[in-house]
Design a protein around this motif. Structure first.
Motif, PDB file in Angstrom:
ATOM      1  N   VAL A 174       0.875  -1.175   0.000  1.00 43.24           N
ATOM      2  CA  VAL A 174       0.000   0.000   0.000  1.00 43.24           C
ATOM      3  C   VAL A 174       0.907   1.218   0.000  1.00 43.24           C
ATOM      4  CG1 VAL A 174      -1.757   1.304   1.270  1.00 43.24           C
ATOM      5  CG2 VAL A 174      -1.819  -1.196   1.268  1.00 43.24           C
ATOM      6  N   LEU A 175       0.709   2.094  -0.974  1.00 42.02           N
ATOM      7  CA  LEU A 175       1.471   3.335  -1.063  1.00 42.02           C
ATOM      8  C   LEU A 175       0.534   4.465  -0.686  1.00 42.02           C
ATOM      9  CD1 LEU A 175       4.245   4.526  -1.877  1.00 42.02           C
ATOM     10  CD2 LEU A 175       3.284   4.901  -4.153  1.00 42.02           C
ATOM     11  N   THR A 176       0.770   5.043   0.489  1.00 45.83           N
ATOM     12  CA  THR A 176      -0.051   6.144   0.980  1.00 45.83           C
ATOM     13  C   THR A 176       0.616   7.456   0.605  1.00 45.83           C
ATOM     14  OG1 THR A 176      -0.739   4.743   2.824  1.00 45.83           O
ATOM     15  CG2 THR A 176      -1.146   7.110   3.038  1.00 45.83           C
ATOM     16  N   LEU A 177      -0.187   8.383   0.085  1.00 47.95           N
ATOM     17  CA  LEU A 177       0.330   9.675  -0.346  1.00 47.95           C
ATOM     18  C   LEU A 177       0.169  10.707   0.752  1.00 47.95           C
ATOM     19  CD1 LEU A 177      -1.270   9.656  -3.908  1.00 47.95           C
ATOM     20  CD2 LEU A 177       0.925   8.709  -3.179  1.00 47.95           C
ATOM     21  N   GLY A 178       1.195  11.543   0.894  1.00 49.80           N
ATOM     22  CA  GLY A 178       1.168  12.605   1.894  1.00 49.80           C
ATOM     23  C   GLY A 178       1.198  13.971   1.214  1.00 49.80           C
TER      24      GLY A 178
ATOM     25  N   SER B  46       4.350   6.850   1.935  1.00 49.97           N
ATOM     26  CA  SER B  46       4.599   5.840   2.958  1.00 49.97           C
ATOM     27  C   SER B  46       4.258   4.501   2.328  1.00 49.97           C
ATOM     28  CB  SER B  46       3.724   6.113   4.180  1.00 49.97           C
ATOM     29  OG  SER B  46       3.890   5.112   5.144  1.00 49.97           O
ATOM     30  N   LEU B  47       5.210   3.588   2.342  1.00 47.43           N
ATOM     31  CA  LEU B  47       5.040   2.267   1.744  1.00 47.43           C
ATOM     32  C   LEU B  47       4.912   1.244   2.860  1.00 47.43           C
ATOM     33  CD1 LEU B  47       5.004   0.580  -0.868  1.00 47.43           C
ATOM     34  CD2 LEU B  47       7.501   0.484  -0.720  1.00 47.43           C
TER      35      LEU B  47
ATOM     36  N   VAL C   3       7.596   2.313   5.413  1.00 51.48           N
ATOM     37  CA  VAL C   3       8.804   3.009   4.996  1.00 51.48           C
ATOM     38  C   VAL C   3       8.393   4.358   4.423  1.00 51.48           C
ATOM     39  CG1 VAL C   3      10.793   2.940   3.446  1.00 51.48           C
ATOM     40  CG2 VAL C   3       9.940   0.827   4.482  1.00 51.48           C
ATOM     41  N   ALA C   4       8.858   5.421   5.057  1.00 55.20           N
ATOM     42  CA  ALA C   4       8.580   6.771   4.561  1.00 55.20           C
ATOM     43  C   ALA C   4       9.534   7.076   3.423  1.00 55.20           C
ATOM     44  CB  ALA C   4       8.765   7.790   5.686  1.00 55.20           C
TER      45      ALA C   4
ATOM     46  N   TYR D  41      13.089   8.312  -6.332  1.00 51.25           N
ATOM     47  CA  TYR D  41      12.494   7.880  -5.056  1.00 51.25           C
ATOM     48  C   TYR D  41      13.632   7.840  -4.040  1.00 51.25           C
ATOM     49  CZ  TYR D  41      10.811   4.845  -1.343  1.00 51.25           C
ATOM     50  OH  TYR D  41      10.470   4.328  -0.126  1.00 51.25           O
ATOM     51  N   ALA D  42      13.360   8.450  -2.901  1.00 48.60           N
ATOM     52  CA  ALA D  42      14.326   8.397  -1.804  1.00 48.60           C
ATOM     53  C   ALA D  42      13.595   7.920  -0.556  1.00 48.60           C
ATOM     54  CB  ALA D  42      14.952   9.773  -1.579  1.00 48.60           C
TER      55      ALA D  42
END
Length: 177
Positions: free
Chosen positions: A107-111, A129-130, A141-142, A168-169
């Motif tokens: 799940v990739l949550t967007l901030g 956030s993964l 993982v942020a 991506y970092a």
């Protein structure tokens, strides 16, 4: 007497028929051969690829829509489609791919998202956030995704005008690339 002999012969004949019938009932009936019209077993489901609506998001001029499309592809584990969002040789892609590959239900949550322009290009930076939904006890993982596109410059190709992930970092406060 002839009538008695005929009756006795008939009785013997009928008794013999009864024995054959008893033998037939003891023998199992022959099995039916499969017919040529038998229904074959169902085929396994075909892999789901991107549909036209998915592909349209790649051409969007809205960074939010593009990142949401990418997050959806990650969640569906549609890696071939998710790869279309990345620039060739984008920084951090191997690390991102490795992290997602190790997850059963990514799940990739967007901030927070910021957008700015510089020298004919637009940059969009998104905090992400993964996490693995199948392992709620594990820490997410942020990270930071940076997307880029050309800023409507005359003569720019369709490829240059679309948002692509530049880097991506990972980390709590990664520096944008």
């Amino acid at each position: 007497m002839k009538a008695q002999a005929a009756a006795a012969a008939l009785a013997l004949l009928l008794a013999g028929c009864g024995d054959d019938a008893a033998e037939d009932s003891a023998t199992p009936p022959p099995t039916a051969e499969p017919s040529a019209t038998a229904t074959p077993p169902p085929a396994p489901p075909a892999p789901v690829g991107p549909v036209a609506e998915d592909m349209a998001v790649l051409e969007s001029r809205d960074c939010t829509a593009v990142v949401q499309g990418f997050a959806g592809a990650v969640q569906r584990k549609a890696t071939t489609f998710a790869d279309l969002f990345w620039m060739p040789d984008a920084a951090g892609k191997p690390a991102f791919d490795a992290a997602v590959q190790g997850m059963a239900s990514p799940v990739l949550t967007l901030g927070a998202m910021t957008q700015e322009g510089a020298a004919g290009s637009l940059f969009c930076t998104v905090e992400v956030s993964l996490a693995d939904a199948s392992a709620p006890a594990s820490d997410p993982v942020a990270g930071m995704l940076t997307l880029r596109r050309v800023n409507d410059v005359d003569g720019a190709s369709a490829q240059q005008l679309r948002w692509t992930i530049r880097s991506y970092a990972a980390g709590p406060n990664p520096a944008p690339s």
